[in-house]
Design a protein around this motif. Structure first.
Motif, PDB file in Angstrom:
ATOM      1  N   ASP A   1      43.593  29.200  38.776  1.00  0.00           N
ATOM      2  CA  ASP A   1      42.478  29.101  39.512  1.00  0.00           C
ATOM      3  C   ASP A   1      42.182  27.616  39.687  1.00  0.00           C
ATOM      4  OD1 ASP A   1      39.770  29.155  40.236  1.00  0.00           O
ATOM      5  OD2 ASP A   1      39.058  29.822  38.277  1.00  0.00           O
TER       6      ASP A   1
ATOM      7  N   GLU B   1      42.322  30.920  44.345  1.00  0.00           N
ATOM      8  CA  GLU B   1      43.542  31.224  42.997  1.00  0.00           C
ATOM      9  C   GLU B   1      44.604  31.570  43.907  1.00  0.00           C
ATOM     10  OE1 GLU B   1      41.075  34.098  39.955  1.00  0.00           O
ATOM     11  OE2 GLU B   1      42.230  34.914  41.283  1.00  0.00           O
TER      12      GLU B   1
ATOM     13  N   GLU C   1      48.497  33.127  43.081  1.00  0.00           N
ATOM     14  CA  GLU C   1      49.059  33.957  42.234  1.00  0.00           C
ATOM     15  C   GLU C   1      50.724  33.907  42.502  1.00  0.00           C
ATOM     16  OE1 GLU C   1      49.462  38.861  41.135  1.00  0.00           O
ATOM     17  OE2 GLU C   1      47.457  37.753  41.603  1.00  0.00           O
TER      18      GLU C   1
END
Length: 83
Positions: A49, A56, A58
């Motif tokens: 984050d 964000e 990932e």
């Protein structure tokens, strides 16, 4: 001990192999509480984050085994996998 390194985008990941374990280390550059890691089987799923506008990142990568422990310290993610 052997070392493998890879870079993907802005991430730099190192994998160290010892007699009894592998250690994967990644410099994330964020506060420890901004990192969430799930290990599913032999896959590590990392969510970072960035704090700005709920942004964000990932990414996921395969681990060399399933018996893993995860730690973050000063923006460095460390995953230790027992052989």
């Amino acid at each position: 001990m052997s070392v493998q390194q890879s870079a993907g985008g802005e991430r730099f990941i190192r994998r160290y192999e010892y007699d009894d374990s592998w250690v994967i280390a990644a410099e994330l550059g964020v506060a420890d509480d901004a990192v969430d890691v799930d290990v599913v089987g032999t896959t590590a799923i990392v969510v970072v984050d960035h704090g700005d506008q709920m942004s964000e990142t990932e990414f996921e990568f395969e681990l060399p085994g399933a018996d893993a422990t995860v730690e973050t310290n000063n923006g460095v993610l460390t995953i230790t996998v027992a052989k």
